[in-house]
Design a protein around this motif. Structure first.
Motif, mmCIF file in Angstrom:
data_model
loop_
_atom_site.group_PDB
_atom_site.id
_atom_site.type_symbol
_atom_site.label_atom_id
_atom_site.label_comp_id
_atom_site.label_asym_id
_atom_site.label_seq_id
_atom_site.Cartn_x
_atom_site.Cartn_y
_atom_site.Cartn_z
ATOM 1 N N GLY A 66 15.325 -14.648 -16.639
ATOM 2 C CA GLY A 66 15.399 -13.192 -16.676
ATOM 3 C C GLY A 66 16.792 -12.650 -16.945
ATOM 4 N N GLY A 67 17.655 -13.433 -17.587
ATOM 5 C CA GLY A 67 19.036 -13.010 -17.806
ATOM 6 C C GLY A 67 19.341 -12.411 -19.159
ATOM 7 N N CYS A 68 18.346 -12.168 -19.996
ATOM 8 C CA CYS A 68 18.587 -11.592 -21.327
ATOM 9 C C CYS A 68 18.365 -10.082 -21.295
ATOM 10 N N LYS A 69 19.170 -9.377 -22.095
ATOM 11 C CA LYS A 69 19.016 -7.922 -22.220
ATOM 12 C C LYS A 69 18.813 -7.573 -23.684
ATOM 13 N N VAL A 70 18.000 -6.529 -23.903
ATOM 14 C CA VAL A 70 17.766 -6.027 -25.253
ATOM 15 C C VAL A 70 18.037 -4.524 -25.286
ATOM 16 N N ARG A 71 18.394 -4.062 -26.497
ATOM 17 C CA ARG A 71 18.592 -2.628 -26.713
ATOM 18 C C ARG A 71 17.641 -2.214 -27.836
ATOM 19 N N PHE A 72 16.905 -1.122 -27.608
ATOM 20 C CA PHE A 72 15.951 -0.650 -28.597
ATOM 21 C C PHE A 72 15.755 0.847 -28.435
ATOM 22 N N GLU A 73 15.113 1.451 -29.416
ATOM 23 C CA GLU A 73 14.804 2.879 -29.397
ATOM 24 C C GLU A 73 13.373 3.068 -28.911
ATOM 25 N N ALA A 74 13.200 3.943 -27.919
ATOM 26 C CA ALA A 74 11.863 4.273 -27.411
ATOM 27 C C ALA A 74 11.778 5.782 -27.263
ATOM 28 N N GLY A 86 10.788 -15.952 -17.754
ATOM 29 C CA GLY A 86 9.889 -16.652 -18.650
ATOM 30 C C GLY A 86 10.168 -16.390 -20.115
ATOM 31 N N SER A 87 11.195 -15.602 -20.416
ATOM 32 C CA SER A 87 11.522 -15.320 -21.817
ATOM 33 C C SER A 87 12.044 -16.584 -22.492
ATOM 34 N N GLY A 88 11.669 -16.756 -23.724
ATOM 35 C CA GLY A 88 12.030 -17.973 -24.442
ATOM 36 C C GLY A 88 13.127 -17.787 -25.468
ATOM 37 N N HIS A 89 14.123 -16.985 -25.188
ATOM 38 C CA HIS A 89 15.173 -16.720 -26.175
ATOM 39 C C HIS A 89 16.514 -17.318 -25.772
ATOM 40 N N GLY A 90 16.506 -18.428 -25.067
ATOM 41 C CA GLY A 90 17.740 -19.067 -24.621
ATOM 42 C C GLY A 90 18.607 -19.569 -25.750
ATOM 43 N N GLU A 91 18.000 -19.925 -26.893
ATOM 44 C CA GLU A 91 18.770 -20.444 -28.017
ATOM 45 C C GLU A 91 19.323 -19.325 -28.892
#
Length: 155
Positions: A66-74, A86-91
């Motif tokens: 749970g250590g990833c952050k994203v920025r997006f427009e909503a 459980g996010s799979g973006h470690g690489e």
């Protein structure tokens, strides 16, 4: 060989082995049922969420935890949110683009489009659950073995 000599050589006694197996059973069962299963269900709950293009702000090996952050427009505003356990973006590295799904009523609840199937946490649920069953079987087997030894020694 007496108990002190065995303890000095690093051999667990039979009771300690049973306790150790039970502790591992509880730990693995807790990880499976209280952490990974809810994480998989949470990810699956976002399958029908709103879709947006996002940029990874913080990435790395801590993504699965749970250590990833994203920025997006909503809805006309910029949102910075944590990807869930459980996010799979470690690489991936910060700055990469990805598609996310978020809850319309709460854009802070977000997950990567690649993760909304819940596959990683679901697999971990099965692995940890199987480990718990294995250690439970070992604890039962060790308990039966200890009882048989006591009967043999007493008899």
């Amino acid at each position: 060989m007496d108990a002190e000599t065995k303890a000095g050589k690093g051999v667990l006694g039979p009771r300690a082995a049973v306790v150790f197996a039970l502790v591992l059973t509880l730990l693995l069962a807790s990880l499976s049922g209280l952490v990974m299963l809810p994480a998989a269900q949470h990810l699956r709950s976002l399958q029908d969420g709103r879709q947006a293009e996002a940029t990874l702000v913080a990435a790395g090996s801590g993504c699965f935890l749970g250590g990833c952050k994203v920025r997006f427009e909503a809805e006309g505003r910029t949102v910075v949110a944590n990807l869930p356990v459980g996010s799979g973006h470690g690489e991936n590295v910060a700055g990469e683009r990805l598609t996310v799904r978020y809850r319309e009523d709460d854009p802070q609840v977000v997950a990567s489009q690649d993760d909304v199937g819940g596959g990683g946490p679901a697999a971990a649920t099965v692995v940890f659950g199987a480990g718990a069953v294995l250690f439970l079987v070992m604890a039962v087997w060790a308990s039966v073995h200890v009882r048989r030894q006591r009967r043999t020694e007493a008899g």
